[in-house]
Each structure stands twice: as structure tokens, then as C-alpha cells.
Design an enzyme around this catalytic site. Structure first.
Site, PDB file in Angstrom:
ATOM      1  N   TYR A  82       0.865  -1.173   0.000  1.00  0.00           N
ATOM      2  CA  TYR A  82       0.000   0.000   0.000  1.00  0.00           C
ATOM      3  C   TYR A  82       0.906   1.228   0.000  1.00  0.00           C
ATOM      4  CZ  TYR A  82      -4.621  -2.084   0.760  1.00  0.00           C
ATOM      5  OH  TYR A  82      -5.802  -2.753   0.594  1.00  0.00           O
ATOM      6  N   HIS A 264     -17.217  -3.125  -3.397  1.00  0.00           N
ATOM      7  CA  HIS A 264     -15.849  -3.653  -3.331  1.00  0.00           C
ATOM      8  C   HIS A 264     -15.727  -4.787  -2.316  1.00  0.00           C
ATOM      9  CE1 HIS A 264     -11.502  -3.700  -3.655  1.00  0.00           C
ATOM     10  NE2 HIS A 264     -11.389  -3.574  -2.342  1.00  0.00           N
TER      11      HIS A 264
END
Length: 488
Positions: A82, A264
Site C-alpha cells: 500500500y 468492493h
């Protein structure tokens, strides 16, 4: 290519055409006997139900572009990364509107590694770090800013907001900085890759009537979301209660006019629903996709703008399948972890950035016969459950009946918690179908029979490695036969 048929036929061999993700399999040959040999079949995942046509959207005569991206970022040879950085928005002398966004993916190889890209608005009083770092690593400052502005995920493309609303920039009340978050999944641990991916914004001085915002809802990912292994179906629930919105916003929150959404989950996700309740009664299913496909995640428009009032509850239900897993799946950032999220696009904008829930894990552990005196022990206890069909259903029931902790957050990082309960979801009956039996004729029946025989062997004949891009289908001059039977 075009095909035409009713959304709902009375033919038991036809699937209803709905707002769910559709997987179309096509093949071609010299006659109606479809041969599923290599090079003669194609697969495409797409949404058949498009609410707004691009021709209905107004393109401004004057517009500018602005890229929010990483520059020459070396993708680590790790399964999950990330990467976050903070970027200023354009410095403007007057108000403008962001009316469209699109992904920037630098290479085809990188496209397979970029899992999602999120742009978060930062409060103007925030003290932000510099550079690029792990979003959720040792430095917690790189997780600052939680109000989603725009987002892209696997399979998505560009998105243009409807003519009624857009994102405001350029005024003292608008954010001056954003946090760019890019999730990379480098499962093959390929070294030496350089990336310049991000989001391109289109903005204009030609203003829309309303400023829009995004509300993030669903299951709070950390630390108590879990899905048992070996589950054919397992439902998770995340609750949003909006009763404290006015207090947290600082001023009364106007009705939220929701016009679009983005759903999602990760690889185990099979379906999502977003449901609205008022005064304890179900109002509607706002949006859903019961055939969710991780490889196609796009921002979609609602058929009509719906209204959420302060005091309403929003419930997100996610259906997971883990038949291929032998270990428990926890919520988390990796693609192999899970998420259950729904982003609601609405106007007019307020300061609430997210409203998500999670169940009391201690209650769930106790219901499964495990000893736990707090949340941490409850999570550890999940690893000692002997998972089978009975315990999976018991866990799902316990998670639904447990108290929900609801976390509400603002753009300025103000956070409050409250509790709630999960209410039942009422599923409306399907509409009337159209009887097409009289229109098939002898030849139509023969084609249907051929397609049925082809469909019976499709699971064995179809392999991803042999699937060709759909555009090649348009280049052939042969006769086509679609498994989604036309019923003109």
C-alpha cells in the site's frame, strides 16, 4: 455486435438480465453447431444494464486535466504493498468542478498489479507528512485523510458524474491536499518494476448545480472481520446509523441524494447488497450485485436518485464463498484478505467521510462455545473453531445477531461510535416474464438445443488461457451464436 432479448423470459434456460455482473460466452462457426475448440470462443464480463448513456452527459467547452500519480515508484517484490503520498490540488482563483476522472496505468504488466487507487480529501487543518510510505505501516500519519473523493478498482474505467453534481475545488471550504493510495498485488514477486500510476482529474469553471460527496459504508475492515473456510456461502454485515450526522457535521445535514455507487470485496466476494431503513422499516435495496466479479469493479449509476435522511440506517451485506480455502480469512489489506465496502456517491456534500460497522466478536466467540473476555481473545478464538457446515452457519447467525459497533468519521478525523442491530432484508419478487415459446419456431428450438449442449461442456472446454479478446469477435465474417439466447 448487437443482440436483443427481453430482460425476463419464461424460458427456464434463459438467465434474467439484471443489474448484476454478466458473464457472456460467445462462439462462432460456419453453422449453428457451435464448436468450442480453441480460437472459436470468447468470454467477456460486463454490465448489461447501463442506466446513463455517455450521450446524455454534458461535456463542458472549457476544461483542464490534473494528474494525481506516483512518479517512478519502484514496486516492491512483495505480495501486497500500500503506497501513499500527499499531493496538492490545483491552485485556483475561483471555484471549479471536477466532473470526470479516469485511471492512469502505465503499462500492461503494471495493470495486473494495481488492485485499486483511492483519492482521499484532507482536512485543511491537517499536518501532513512528505514523501511516499506504507499507508498503514509504522508511520500512522500516512493513514491520515479518510474522506474518499474518487476511486478506481480492478476492471474499472473512466467515470463522468451526472449533470446535476460534481466535486468542488478552489474555494476556502474545499480541500487543498489529497492522499493518494495505490494498492499493488505483486503475487509473482517480480523485481525491478517502476510505476507511474494514478488518477487523472477533469475539471472545469462551468459549474454544476450541486457539490457532491462520497460516503464510505460497509464492514469496518480491522480487526474483527472474518470469513470461515470451506463456506459455500457466508454473509457479513456492516451497519451505518446516521442519527449523529448533524452533531458530527457541525451543521444540519441536508438529505443525501444518492446517484451512484461502487461496490468492493476481494477474491472471495460473490455478491453485495446495500439496504436502506427508516424508523426500523426497510425502505429499499439501494443497489446490489448478486454475481459480483472481482475483475470488474466500476462506479455505476442508480436508475433514479434516491434520498437518505438523517436518522436512516444503511446496511451493507456481503456474500462470500471460501470452498477453496482451508484457513480462516480475516479482513485486511491484502487481496487474499477480505473487505466488504460500498461507496455511495451523493449530493450535496457534507463533512461525514465514513460510517461503517462491525459485530461484537466476543459475543460471536461465546456463541460458538469459545471462551473470550475481550475482542482480542475473541479474534484468537476463531482459530480454534472446528469449521464445518454447522459451525459456519452458527457463526453467520451469531455475527448477524451480535451487537454492531458503528464507527462514524468526518473529514477532520473526528470519530464517534454507537451501537445498533442488523435488521432482516426483504427481497422483492421478480417482475413478470415474457413468454417467448411461440416465437422460437423449429429452427430456434434447434439453435437452443445446440446451445444447451454446448453449455453442458463449457466448464470443461473453457479455460482462461484460451480466451481471446472480445474485439476480435467483431472482425470475423462468420455466423455467431450466443449462449445468451436471442429471442426476437
Amino acid at each position: 455486435m448487437r443482440f436483443k432479448r427481453y430482460f425476463q423470459t419464461c424460458d427456464p434456460n434463459d438467465l434474467d438480465i439484471t443489474g448484476d455482473t454478466a458473464r457472456l460466452i460467445s462462439a462462432f462457426g460456419t453453422d449453428d453447431t457451435v464448436q468450442f475448440s480453441k480460437g472459436q470462443r470468447f468470454l467477456k464480463t460486463l454490465f448489461l444494464m447501463r442506466v446513463i448513456s455517455p450521450t446524455e452527459l454534458n461535456d463542458p467547452k472549457i476544461f483542464f486535466t490534473y494528474d494525481l500519480k506516483l512518479n517512478d515508484f519502484p514496486i516492491p517484490a512483495d505480495e501486497t504493498t500500500y503506497a501513499c503520498t500527499f499531493i496538492p490540488l490545483p491552485i485556483l482563483k475561483q471555484k471549479h468542478h471536477i466532473y470526470k476522472f479516469e485511471p492512469i496505468i502505465t503499462t500492461h504488466q503494471n495493470r495486473s498489479m494495481v488492485h485499486h487507487i483511492l483519492v482521499y480529501a484532507c482536512g485543511n487543518g491537517s499536518v501532513l507528512p512528505t514523501g511516499i510510505s506504507d499507508c498503514y505501516g509504522a508511520n500512522p500519519d500516512f493513514a491520515l485523510c479518510s474522506q474518499v473523493v474518487v476511486g478506481w478498482a480492478v476492471g474499472g474505467g473512466s467515470y463522468q458524474f451526472p449533470n446535476e453534481a460534481a466535486i468542488s475545488i478552489g474555494t476556502p471550504m474545499d480541500p487543498q491536499y489529497i492522499r493518494l493510495e495505490i494498492h499493488y498485488s505483486n503475487f509473482d514477486l517480480i523485481p525491478g518494476l517502476i510505476d507511474n500510476s494514478g488518477i487523472r482529474l477533469y475539471y472545469t469553471p462551468d459549474l454544476r448545480p450541486n457539490d457532491m460527496g462520497v460516503l464510505q459504508t460497509g464492514v469496518f475492515t480491522f480487526p474483527v472481520h472474518f470469513i470461515p473456510p470451506g463456506a459455500d456461502t457466508y454473509k457479513s454485515y456492516g451497519l451505518c446509523k446516521s442519527s449523529q450526522f448533524n452533531e458530527m457535521n457541525g451543521t444540519p445535514v441536508p438529505d443525501l441524494k444518492v446517484f451512484g455507487f461502487l461496490l468492493h470485496t476481494h477474491l472471495a466476494g460473490r455478491g453485495l447488497k446495500v439496504v436502506q431503513y427508516r424508523n426500523g422499516e426497510q425502505v429499499r435495496i439501494i443497489c446490489e450485485d448478486n454475481k459480483y466479479d472481482f475483475s470488474l469493479q466500476e462506479t455505476r449509476d442508480l436508475k433514479e436518485v434516491i434520498t437518505i435522511k438523517v436518522g436512516d440506517e444503511i446496511l451493507v451485506e456481503c456474500n462470500f464463498q471460501t470452498l477453496d480455502r482451508t484457513e480462516i480469512t480475516f479482513g485486511g489489506p491484502s487481496t487474499l484478505n477480505e473487505m466488504c465496502l460500498a461507496f455511495l456517491f451523493y449530493y450535496p456534500r457534507n463533512n461525514i467521510s465514513s460510517c461503517m460497522g462491525y459485530p461484537d466478536i466476543q459475543q460471536i466467540a461465546n456463541a460458538l462455545g469459545q471462551e473470550a473476555s475481550d475482542a482480542m481473545e475473541g479474534m484468537i478464538a476463531m482459530n480454534y473453531v472446528e469449521w464445518n457446515n454447522e459451525t459456519i452457519k452458527n457463526a453467520e447467525k451469531a455475527a448477524k445477531e451480535a451487537n454492531q459497533i458503528v464507527m462514524i468519521k468526518t473529514i477532520d478525523e473526528l470519530q464517534k461510535n454507537e451501537s445498533g442491530i442488523i435488521r432482516n432484508i426483504m427481497i422483492s419478487e421478480s417482475g413478470l416474464c415474457h413468454d417467448i415459446s411461440g416465437h422460437l419456431g423449429v429452427r430456434g428450438s434447434q439453435v437452443t438445443a445446440n446451445l444447451q449442449r454446448a453449455a453442458a461442456v463449457i466448464s470443461q472446454a473453457l479455460s482462461t488461457a484460451e480466451i481471446l479478446p472480445l474485439p476480435l469477435l467483431l472482425l470475423t465474417q462468420l455466423a455467431f451464436a450466443w449462449l445468451l439466447t436471442s429471442s426476437q
